[in-house]
Scaffold this motif. Structure first.
Motif, PDB file in Angstrom:
ATOM      1  N   TYR A 196       0.849  -1.181   0.000  1.00 27.69           N
ATOM      2  CA  TYR A 196       0.000   0.000   0.000  1.00 27.69           C
ATOM      3  C   TYR A 196       0.890   1.239   0.000  1.00 27.69           C
ATOM      4  O   TYR A 196       1.974   1.242   0.607  1.00 27.69           O
ATOM      5  CB  TYR A 196      -0.914   0.022   1.233  1.00 27.69           C
ATOM      6  CG  TYR A 196      -1.804  -1.194   1.347  1.00 27.69           C
ATOM      7  CD1 TYR A 196      -2.913  -1.346   0.536  1.00 27.69           C
ATOM      8  CD2 TYR A 196      -1.519  -2.193   2.271  1.00 27.69           C
ATOM      9  CE1 TYR A 196      -3.730  -2.465   0.638  1.00 27.69           C
ATOM     10  CE2 TYR A 196      -2.330  -3.314   2.385  1.00 27.69           C
ATOM     11  CZ  TYR A 196      -3.426  -3.440   1.573  1.00 27.69           C
ATOM     12  OH  TYR A 196      -4.229  -4.562   1.686  1.00 27.69           O
ATOM     13  N   TYR A 197       0.421   2.295  -0.652  1.00 29.69           N
ATOM     14  CA  TYR A 197       1.222   3.509  -0.785  1.00 29.69           C
ATOM     15  C   TYR A 197       0.628   4.644   0.040  1.00 29.69           C
ATOM     16  O   TYR A 197      -0.589   4.719   0.262  1.00 29.69           O
ATOM     17  CB  TYR A 197       1.323   3.911  -2.252  1.00 29.69           C
ATOM     18  CG  TYR A 197       2.127   2.928  -3.067  1.00 29.69           C
ATOM     19  CD1 TYR A 197       3.490   3.108  -3.256  1.00 29.69           C
ATOM     20  CD2 TYR A 197       1.512   1.801  -3.626  1.00 29.69           C
ATOM     21  CE1 TYR A 197       4.237   2.191  -3.980  1.00 29.69           C
ATOM     22  CE2 TYR A 197       2.256   0.884  -4.368  1.00 29.69           C
ATOM     23  CZ  TYR A 197       3.623   1.079  -4.527  1.00 29.69           C
ATOM     24  OH  TYR A 197       4.350   0.169  -5.227  1.00 29.69           O
ATOM     25  N   GLY A 198       1.521   5.532   0.479  1.00 29.82           N
ATOM     26  CA  GLY A 198       1.066   6.650   1.273  1.00 29.82           C
ATOM     27  C   GLY A 198       2.112   7.736   1.360  1.00 29.82           C
ATOM     28  O   GLY A 198       3.195   7.647   0.761  1.00 29.82           O
ATOM     29  N   ASP A 217      -6.388   2.220  -1.532  1.00 33.37           N
ATOM     30  CA  ASP A 217      -7.584   1.768  -0.831  1.00 33.37           C
ATOM     31  C   ASP A 217      -7.193   0.632   0.106  1.00 33.37           C
ATOM     32  O   ASP A 217      -6.696  -0.412  -0.328  1.00 33.37           O
ATOM     33  CB  ASP A 217      -8.635   1.275  -1.829  1.00 33.37           C
ATOM     34  CG  ASP A 217      -9.189   2.413  -2.677  1.00 33.37           C
ATOM     35  OD1 ASP A 217      -9.210   3.557  -2.171  1.00 33.37           O
ATOM     36  OD2 ASP A 217      -9.572   2.159  -3.837  1.00 33.37           O
ATOM     37  N   VAL A 218      -7.424   0.843   1.386  1.00 33.32           N
ATOM     38  CA  VAL A 218      -6.988  -0.122   2.401  1.00 33.32           C
ATOM     39  C   VAL A 218      -8.168  -0.477   3.296  1.00 33.32           C
ATOM     40  O   VAL A 218      -8.881   0.415   3.773  1.00 33.32           O
ATOM     41  CB  VAL A 218      -5.844   0.447   3.264  1.00 33.32           C
ATOM     42  CG1 VAL A 218      -5.347  -0.607   4.253  1.00 33.32           C
ATOM     43  CG2 VAL A 218      -4.698   0.931   2.402  1.00 33.32           C
ATOM     44  N   GLU A 219      -8.376  -1.754   3.493  1.00 29.20           N
ATOM     45  CA  GLU A 219      -9.411  -2.197   4.420  1.00 29.20           C
ATOM     46  C   GLU A 219      -8.828  -2.607   5.764  1.00 29.20           C
ATOM     47  O   GLU A 219      -9.471  -2.485   6.796  1.00 29.20           O
ATOM     48  CB  GLU A 219     -10.177  -3.376   3.820  1.00 29.20           C
ATOM     49  CG  GLU A 219     -10.995  -3.020   2.583  1.00 29.20           C
ATOM     50  CD  GLU A 219     -11.784  -4.210   2.068  1.00 29.20           C
ATOM     51  OE1 GLU A 219     -11.649  -5.304   2.664  1.00 29.20           O
ATOM     52  OE2 GLU A 219     -12.540  -4.050   1.087  1.00 29.20           O
ATOM     53  N   LYS A 220      -7.598  -3.105   5.744  1.00 29.23           N
ATOM     54  CA  LYS A 220      -6.983  -3.582   6.974  1.00 29.23           C
ATOM     55  C   LYS A 220      -5.472  -3.532   6.838  1.00 29.23           C
ATOM     56  O   LYS A 220      -4.921  -3.800   5.777  1.00 29.23           O
ATOM     57  CB  LYS A 220      -7.422  -5.021   7.277  1.00 29.23           C
ATOM     58  CG  LYS A 220      -6.864  -5.594   8.567  1.00 29.23           C
ATOM     59  CD  LYS A 220      -7.334  -7.024   8.774  1.00 29.23           C
ATOM     60  CE  LYS A 220      -6.753  -7.608  10.054  1.00 29.23           C
ATOM     61  NZ  LYS A 220      -7.174  -9.014  10.262  1.00 29.23           N
ATOM     62  N   GLY A 253     -10.825   5.398   6.793  1.00 31.10           N
ATOM     63  CA  GLY A 253     -11.618   6.580   6.490  1.00 31.10           C
ATOM     64  C   GLY A 253     -12.930   6.228   5.796  1.00 31.10           C
ATOM     65  O   GLY A 253     -13.151   5.095   5.371  1.00 31.10           O
ATOM     66  N   ASP A 254     -13.798   7.216   5.717  1.00 30.96           N
ATOM     67  CA  ASP A 254     -15.051   7.040   4.961  1.00 30.96           C
ATOM     68  C   ASP A 254     -15.106   8.095   3.857  1.00 30.96           C
ATOM     69  O   ASP A 254     -14.069   8.624   3.450  1.00 30.96           O
ATOM     70  CB  ASP A 254     -16.268   7.137   5.895  1.00 30.96           C
ATOM     71  CG  ASP A 254     -16.235   8.397   6.752  1.00 30.96           C
ATOM     72  OD1 ASP A 254     -15.658   9.400   6.277  1.00 30.96           O
ATOM     73  OD2 ASP A 254     -16.781   8.383   7.858  1.00 30.96           O
ATOM     74  N   ASP A 255     -16.279   8.407   3.382  1.00 32.73           N
ATOM     75  CA  ASP A 255     -16.392   9.359   2.285  1.00 32.73           C
ATOM     76  C   ASP A 255     -15.910  10.751   2.675  1.00 32.73           C
ATOM     77  O   ASP A 255     -15.520  11.544   1.812  1.00 32.73           O
ATOM     78  CB  ASP A 255     -17.855   9.455   1.823  1.00 32.73           C
ATOM     79  CG  ASP A 255     -18.320   8.137   1.199  1.00 32.73           C
ATOM     80  OD1 ASP A 255     -17.443   7.376   0.751  1.00 32.73           O
ATOM     81  OD2 ASP A 255     -19.538   7.889   1.188  1.00 32.73           O
ATOM     82  N   ALA A 256     -15.957  11.047   3.975  1.00 31.95           N
ATOM     83  CA  ALA A 256     -15.611  12.399   4.411  1.00 31.95           C
ATOM     84  C   ALA A 256     -14.183  12.506   4.947  1.00 31.95           C
ATOM     85  O   ALA A 256     -13.669  13.612   5.101  1.00 31.95           O
ATOM     86  CB  ALA A 256     -16.594  12.869   5.482  1.00 31.95           C
ATOM     87  N   THR A 257     -13.575  11.422   5.243  1.00 25.26           N
ATOM     88  CA  THR A 257     -12.244  11.468   5.832  1.00 25.26           C
ATOM     89  C   THR A 257     -11.293  10.547   5.086  1.00 25.26           C
ATOM     90  O   THR A 257     -11.711   9.656   4.354  1.00 25.26           O
ATOM     91  CB  THR A 257     -12.276  11.039   7.317  1.00 25.26           C
ATOM     92  OG1 THR A 257     -12.746   9.689   7.398  1.00 25.26           O
ATOM     93  CG2 THR A 257     -13.190  11.940   8.122  1.00 25.26           C
ATOM     94  N   GLU A 258     -10.015  10.778   5.282  1.00 27.55           N
ATOM     95  CA  GLU A 258      -8.989   9.966   4.645  1.00 27.55           C
ATOM     96  C   GLU A 258      -8.516   8.865   5.591  1.00 27.55           C
ATOM     97  O   GLU A 258      -8.582   8.997   6.810  1.00 27.55           O
ATOM     98  CB  GLU A 258      -7.807  10.844   4.239  1.00 27.55           C
ATOM     99  CG  GLU A 258      -7.197  11.585   5.420  1.00 27.55           C
ATOM    100  CD  GLU A 258      -6.175  12.623   4.985  1.00 27.55           C
ATOM    101  OE1 GLU A 258      -5.477  13.158   5.862  1.00 27.55           O
ATOM    102  OE2 GLU A 258      -6.083  12.898   3.774  1.00 27.55           O
ATOM    103  N   SER A 259      -8.038   7.768   5.017  1.00 32.81           N
ATOM    104  CA  SER A 259      -7.488   6.678   5.822  1.00 32.81           C
ATOM    105  C   SER A 259      -6.059   7.034   6.207  1.00 32.81           C
ATOM    106  O   SER A 259      -5.265   7.488   5.372  1.00 32.81           O
ATOM    107  CB  SER A 259      -7.507   5.366   5.029  1.00 32.81           C
ATOM    108  OG  SER A 259      -8.832   4.981   4.722  1.00 32.81           O
ATOM    109  N   VAL A 260      -5.738   6.817   7.473  1.00 31.64           N
ATOM    110  CA  VAL A 260      -4.392   7.115   7.959  1.00 31.64           C
ATOM    111  C   VAL A 260      -3.917   5.958   8.825  1.00 31.64           C
ATOM    112  O   VAL A 260      -4.716   5.173   9.353  1.00 31.64           O
ATOM    113  CB  VAL A 260      -4.347   8.422   8.784  1.00 31.64           C
ATOM    114  CG1 VAL A 260      -4.763   9.619   7.950  1.00 31.64           C
ATOM    115  CG2 VAL A 260      -5.230   8.306  10.022  1.00 31.64           C
TER     116      VAL A 260
END
Length: 284
Positions: A196-198, A217-220, A253-260
């Motif tokens: 995964y990239y970030g 896109d990360v689920e876990k 994250g969801d539609d309003a926030t980013e995954s961190v």
């Protein structure tokens, strides 16, 4: 005559009484000393019996258990070290095989360099200001040694920062532990068999961990997953595959926030004495 005999009888009585008193005193003294001596011998005997029959065996058995426990710990540590040595030997052999195959593939495909190919130039930290302790250090090589802005700086444990200013004989390194850093380091997270990239964009002094904004896109994400440089920063930047840290937290994250995610640094920022500047081999 009568008075004389009477006086002699009186003296004899005094002498007899005196002798009796002296004998009684001697007998009493001897008896008293004997009783004290017997009592002392009796006490010493009891003490010796108590020590050799009870205390000494208990101490001996306790010592045996302690020695056994220590030997068990040493055995377990030796077993772990042997396992690590076996793993190291296997990894070393596998690394030789992979290196040989990689070189063959380079020859076949006419590829001279890979994103993970780099060389290092070793140096020392010459300045670390107390007011900027977590922000930057100064190293004793610069333009004359081929150092350029944007190059990665590492220790044996992993990446610590990037070169942000260069003079002829020294360079300033902006540390990844700086809360004021405006740069974003492209990273890659190796979680299981996935990548995964970030972007590593902040260091939290209170938790002593990095904050990474995820681009994939990360689920876990697995705790302990390695975070390495992705090599996507462009020419002159960090090459691919330099260890940065390990994941210790993830927020989806969801539609309003980013995954961190958060990651613990692999390097120790408290002890920076000997470092190395990383240079891609195709950018000499």
């Amino acid at each position: 005559m009568y008075k004389k005999n009477k006086w002699n009888k009186h003296n004899k009585r005094i002498v007899i009484v005196t002798i009796i008193l002296v004998l009684f005193s001697v007998v009493t003294l001897v008896t008293s000393r004997s009783a004290s001596g017997i009592e002392t011998i009796f006490k010493d005997t009891i003490a010796n019996i108590e020590y050799y029959v009870i205390k000494a065996p208990i101490e001996y058995v306790s010592g045996l258990f302690n020695e056994y426990s220590e030997m068990k710990d040493v055995y377990e540590e030796n077993a772990k070290l042997k396992q690590k040595l076996d793993d190291l030997a296997r990894e070393s052999a596998m690394n030789d095989v992979l290196t040989s195959e990689l070189n063959q593939l380079k020859d076949i495909t006419k590829i001279k360099y890979l994103p993970t190919d780099y060389q290092v130039k070793y140096t020392t930290v010459i300045t670390r200001d107390a007011e900027n302790w977590t922000n930057e250090v100064t190293i004793n090589i610069g333009k004359l040694s081929g150092i350029k802005e944007g190059m990665a700086v590492i220790t044996a444990q992993g990446m610590i920062g990037t070169v942000t200013s260069v003079s002829e004989i020294s360079s300033t390194v902006s540390l990844l532990s700086s809360e004021n850093s405006k740069s974003q380091l492209p990273v890659m997270i190796l979680s299981g068999d996935k990548e995964y990239y970030g972007l590593l964009n902040r260091y939290d002094l209170s938790t002593k961990s990095y904050r990474i904004t995820l681009l994939s896109d990360v689920e876990k994400l697995e705790n302990g997953a390695k975070v390495v440089t992705s090599g996507l920063g462009g020419p002159g930047k960090s090459p691919k595959g330099i260890l940065v840290g390990t994941v210790d937290g993830f927020t989806l994250g969801d539609d309003a926030t980013e995954s961190v995610c958060t990651a613990k640094p692999s390097a120790d920022f408290n002890s920076l004495n000997y470092v190395a500047v990383v240079q891609r081999v195709n950018e000499e």
